[in-house]
Scaffold this active site. Structure first.
Site, PDB file in Angstrom:
ATOM      1  N   SER A 155     -15.179  -1.666 -64.118  1.00 42.77           N
ATOM      2  CA  SER A 155     -16.459  -2.532 -64.162  1.00 42.77           C
ATOM      3  C   SER A 155     -16.293  -3.352 -63.086  1.00 42.77           C
ATOM      4  O   SER A 155     -16.529  -3.582 -61.461  1.00 42.77           O
ATOM      5  CB  SER A 155     -16.740  -2.999 -65.390  1.00 42.77           C
ATOM      6  OG  SER A 155     -18.084  -4.021 -65.438  1.00 42.77           O
ATOM      7  N   ASP A 300     -23.635  -6.441 -61.994  1.00 47.54           N
ATOM      8  CA  ASP A 300     -22.409  -5.712 -61.504  1.00 47.54           C
ATOM      9  C   ASP A 300     -21.191  -4.887 -60.446  1.00 47.54           C
ATOM     10  O   ASP A 300     -22.196  -4.154 -60.255  1.00 47.54           O
ATOM     11  CB  ASP A 300     -21.114  -6.154 -62.920  1.00 47.54           C
ATOM     12  CG  ASP A 300     -21.138  -4.772 -63.532  1.00 47.54           C
ATOM     13  OD1 ASP A 300     -21.974  -4.004 -63.899  1.00 47.54           O
ATOM     14  OD2 ASP A 300     -20.293  -5.329 -64.238  1.00 47.54           O
ATOM     15  N   ASP A 302     -20.235  -1.945 -60.986  1.00 55.90           N
ATOM     16  CA  ASP A 302     -20.624  -1.070 -61.556  1.00 55.90           C
ATOM     17  C   ASP A 302     -21.886  -0.334 -61.620  1.00 55.90           C
ATOM     18  O   ASP A 302     -22.537   0.699 -62.342  1.00 55.90           O
ATOM     19  CB  ASP A 302     -19.700  -0.348 -62.876  1.00 55.90           C
ATOM     20  CG  ASP A 302     -19.480  -1.085 -63.810  1.00 55.90           C
ATOM     21  OD1 ASP A 302     -19.388  -1.596 -63.730  1.00 55.90           O
ATOM     22  OD2 ASP A 302     -19.284   0.002 -64.699  1.00 55.90           O
ATOM     23  N   ASP A 304     -23.538  -1.964 -64.884  1.00 56.33           N
ATOM     24  CA  ASP A 304     -24.133  -1.677 -66.156  1.00 56.33           C
ATOM     25  C   ASP A 304     -23.801  -2.552 -66.639  1.00 56.33           C
ATOM     26  O   ASP A 304     -24.992  -2.974 -68.142  1.00 56.33           O
ATOM     27  CB  ASP A 304     -22.295  -0.719 -66.731  1.00 56.33           C
ATOM     28  CG  ASP A 304     -21.782  -1.604 -66.838  1.00 56.33           C
ATOM     29  OD1 ASP A 304     -21.228  -2.970 -66.151  1.00 56.33           O
ATOM     30  OD2 ASP A 304     -20.805  -0.997 -67.211  1.00 56.33           O
TER      31      ASP A 304
END
Length: 551
Positions: A155, A300, A302, A304
């Protein structure tokens, strides 16, 4: 005379190197063993100081050789343990596991290892076609009828980290007792050289990607689309998906921060690839000033999470996660979306008031979307750390792409009426009081500092914080209000203020969540309430730091 601890460390490292399928990490260990000096022994001790613990967040840690790092040995064992758990719980040879990965160092390698291990265990492994957003993996689990999903991502962690998130067949992240069951199976895995591997796994085509993008774009209804945007994917994998969704939904292309447009595992323009971190959004805000846009949006790495910035009388400012959360909730509530509205215990109390005023159920959960996604009848859920679920029917996890689209839809609708998102926030403050939130986040190098801080707060609880009387103290470790036990403390203060203190579950940080509620005098206006709230938050921050760390 030999040192037994040093001898045991040498034995561990030598055995690990002999079992390591990765020549790079194997060479790391061999070089440290060959040096045999104090610095090398200290490094080895850190690398083998326990094992990366598999929990509800899966695995996350620094890349490198050793049991306390993210590497191919750890990932192979995790994949073998997950496969054994799935088979123990009824997964047959026709059961599929879908695997996604981001653009971090070794993410593709870890995804391939996972596919080979799943195939070797007699399961069908389906791998997404390229580095793609985490919410697309969560979508694919249910879209493809899989029994589980794995996402290789860290992440918004630092560049040298990577991670391993596990979802079960309902498309949501694991919760107890599944984490313990998987961890027990991982513990039972023997040498990785003996883990069966197969090569019959499938690389998926773009049909599942297109299905996700079309589903997200379809969330936007008819309405205004005049909106000038700046967007940054922060060197992550969200860019192509966001541009496609915005185009399909009828928006003009945003200005994309050129230095951060392409995936780059080094994240060269930021210290931490997290929109909340100081400096991470500087390039986007500078571009917004140059292009005179209406809104700045970001994901961000990734994708999500979703962040946003707006202009007010003082220039550009980042919206807090709670502000984005209540804006999205307002958009869905006024759009007639019925069902349960939920947020984590550390998020603003404003959502509960909004749901009550609209006659909709509200639920409060522990921190993390693994809990929010389990809420019965969920229609919207958020956590203050920039995570939002606006379409749980298709993605039972936080989704920075769908949240970004709906925020843009709201901003365009307000712009068509000569208003901004700040005006919506002002309306909510007038209706419910100004709920101002902030966070004190203390990063440590020694995790024992966090334990000592929590012990200090439990043994010597403060009676006032920020000049406000502490009315009640809830030790969340005991389980409060139907919530499962977790390490945290909640202080309810006079005038509706609140403080929650807890260790981070993914980073070496102690997190303190602050909220004050200030009534808005219509004659004085919201700005006067904001000034008062800022002063109260400053006082709270100082007192919480002193109570936790002394001084």
């Amino acid at each position: 005379m030999s040192d037994p601890r040093a001898d045991e460390l040498t034995r561990q490292a030598s055995a690990w190197a002999a079992d390591d399928p990765d020549p790079e990490t194997r060479a790391e260990l061999e070089a440290l063993l060959a040096r045999d000096d104090a610095a090398a022994r200290e490094e080895l001790a850190d690398r083998f100081d326990g094992t990366l613990e598999f929990g509800t967040a899966g695995l996350r840690g620094e890349l490198g050789a050793g049991s306390n790092r993210m590497n191919r040995v750890v990932v192979t064992r995790a994949a073998a343990g997950l496969a054994a758990y799935l088979k123990e719980n009824g997964a047959g040879r026709d059961a599929s596991v879908v695997i996604g990965y981001d653009a971090r160092h070794n993410s593709d390698v870890f995804a391939r290892d996972t596919a080979e291990v799943m195939t070797g265990a007699g399961l069908r492994a389906l791998v997404l076609p390229r580095p793609l957003p985490t919410p697309l993996l969560a979508f694919a689990i249910r879209e493809l009828g899989c029994v589980a999903g794995v996402m290789v991502t860290a992440s918004h962690n630092p560049p040298r980290d990577n991670g391993y998130k596990v979802y079960l067949g309902d498309g949501s992240q694991i919760v107890p007792p599944a984490d313990a069951g998987i961890a027990a199976q991982i513990e039972a895995v023997g040498p990785v050289s003996e883990v069966p591997r197969g090569d019959g796994w499938t690389i998926l085509g773009d049909s599942v990607v297109d299905s996700y993008l079309d589903t997200v774009a379809g969330l936007a209804g008819d309405g205004p689309r005049d909106l000038r945007l700046v967007y940054t994917p922060l060197h992550g994998v969200g860019g192509t998906s966001v541009l496609q969704v915005l185009e399909t939904a009828g928006f003009d292309p945003p200005y994309v921060v050129p230095q951060q447009e392409q995936p780059d595992a080094a994240f060269p323009t930021v210290s931490f690839p997290n929109p909340e971190e100081p400096g991470a959004m500087d390039l986007a805000l500078a571009l917004a000033q140059q292009k005179q846009v209406d809104l700045v949006v970001a994901n961000d790495p990734d994708a999500d999470r979703c962040a946003a910035a707006v202009t007010d009388a003082h220039g550009w400012r980042m919206l807090r996660g709670d502000e984005v959360g209540v804006l999205l909730a307002h958009h869905l509530l006024t759009g007639g979306h019925t069902g349960t509205y939920a947020c984590s215990v550390v998020s603003s109390s404003l959502l509960a008031n909004m749901a009550e005023a609209a006659g909709q159920p509200f639920a409060e959960t522990l921190t993390g979307f693994k809990w929010i996604s389990k809420v019965d009848g969920l229609v919207f859920g958020y956590e203050e750390a920039l995570g939002y679920c606006v379409d749980p029917e298709h993605v039972k996890d936080k989704d920075g792409i769908s949240a970004l689209l709906l925020l843009c839809e709201l901003a365009a609708a307000e712009k068509a009426q000569g208003r901004t998102l700040v005006d919506v926030l002002d309306d909510l403050a007038l209706a419910h009081g100004l709920h101002a939130t902030d966070q004190l986040s203390v990063r440590v190098t020694d995790l024992s500092e966090i334990s000592r801080a929590m012990d200090r707060l439990r043994t010597t609880p403060p009676t006032t914080l920020g000049g406000l009387r502490v009315e009640t103290v809830d030790d969340l470790a005991a389980g409060v209000g139907g919530l499962p036990p977790t390490d945290g403390l909640r202080y309810r203060l006079a005038d509706g203020a609140r403080v929650i203190v807890r260790p981070s579950g993914t980073e070496p940080k102690l997190k303190c969540y602050l909220e004050v509620v200030v009534p808005v005098d219509p004659a004085a206006g919201v700005d006067a309430a904001r000034i008062s709230a800022a002063a109260r938050l400053d006082a709270l921050r100082d007192d919480v730091r002193a109570a936790a760390f002394g001084g």
